[in-house]
Design an enzyme around this catalytic site. Sequence first.
Site, short mmCIF file in Angstrom:
data_model
loop_
_atom_site.label_atom_id
_atom_site.label_comp_id
_atom_site.label_asym_id
_atom_site.label_seq_id
_atom_site.Cartn_x
_atom_site.Cartn_y
_atom_site.Cartn_z
N SER A 25 13.16 -15.41 -9.95
CA SER A 25 14.58 -15.52 -10.34
C SER A 25 15.44 -14.44 -9.70
O SER A 25 16.25 -13.80 -10.37
CB SER A 25 14.72 -15.47 -11.86
N GLY A 39 18.73 -17.26 -12.24
CA GLY A 39 19.02 -18.59 -12.75
C GLY A 39 20.21 -19.27 -12.11
O GLY A 39 20.78 -20.21 -12.68
N GLY A 40 20.62 -18.80 -10.93
CA GLY A 40 21.74 -19.39 -10.23
C GLY A 40 23.04 -18.61 -10.36
O GLY A 40 24.01 -18.88 -9.65
N LEU A 41 23.09 -17.62 -11.26
CA LEU A 41 24.33 -16.86 -11.43
C LEU A 41 24.76 -16.16 -10.16
O LEU A 41 25.96 -15.98 -9.90
CB LEU A 41 24.16 -15.83 -12.55
N LEU A 71 17.97 -14.82 -8.03
CA LEU A 71 19.37 -15.22 -8.16
C LEU A 71 19.75 -15.37 -9.63
O LEU A 71 20.82 -15.90 -9.95
CB LEU A 71 19.63 -16.54 -7.41
N TYR A 79 4.10 -26.19 -14.15
CA TYR A 79 5.32 -26.70 -13.53
C TYR A 79 5.28 -28.22 -13.43
O TYR A 79 4.22 -28.82 -13.26
CB TYR A 79 5.51 -26.12 -12.13
#
Length: 326
Positions: free
Chosen positions: A215, A219-221, A217, A53
């Site tokens: 993830s 990837g934000g969707l 969420l 990261y």
Amino acid sequence: MQYTYLGRSGLKVSKLCLGTMNFGAETDEKEAFRIMDAALDSGINFFDTANGYGGAGHQGRTEEIIGRWFAQGGGRREKVVLATKFYGIMGDENDGPNDERGLSAYKLRRHLEGSLRRLRTDHVELYQMHHVDRNVSWDEIWEAYDVALYQGKIGYAGSSNFAGRDLVKAQYEAAKRNKLGLVSEQHKYSLLCRLPELEVLPAAEELGIGVIAWSPLDGGLLGGNALRPLPGSNRSGNPDRVAKHRPQLEAFEKLAREFGESEANIALAWTLLHPAMTAPIIGPRTQEQLESALKVVDIELDAPTLERLDEIFPGPGGEAPQAYAW
């Protein structure tokens, strides 16, 4: 905050795991420090990172930021159950022909030392394989883990992105050595990604492996801004994915509005309902986003709401093989 055991270990962790992938990539060091301090103050004791990261070309930068935060003292390191991962390419390790993805004993030793140096600590509580490597035998993997365990450099072994058969194989080989084996599996799981319900989640539950959802969420969707993205934001995925899932996202938005809670918090609360789940990973880019997510552990989704979520985001139909055979 609520706490649970990490798999069948005796280690207690918060039911929300602080993900640090944004640190150094999208979140600067000052804000990262604020987020980690606020997480500890709120009772989150479970922090997840990885040696890769930090953003493109800056592998290791996230661990360095966490290390400098620990170096401030104040009991920060002592209060954190720290998890990191290895598997990918780390350009600064100078591994020559061995500078490739994998889980060799050589790579485990060198990359663990690198992580400890960057994190400014002498051990990590959970050392995770970031991906499966079927080219390396479990004799080699578990022997390398045994050495690190005996040296006190790690406390427990974990995996990430393993298939159900890999979890079974890992635990079978560990049992042959009279070892605990894996205590956790970090896996992609969300309302939009329910395939793990077929094999991975049932296998983990039966084997006593705690699942950490990455993830959650998607990837934000599922974060609430996909249909109306904030200016300059790229966190809702590409436009094609938004278009593909638009009917689901619109129905989800309506459900959340009627329920009186944000889409993100409903999605996170939903992941916690599976009996194999230890914690979803939350990856706040700001302290405000962290504070918003803290209420997740107290959200109770009633039966009608769960039925509507199943209608909007259908799963695979249950566990295998009942999901597709009599």
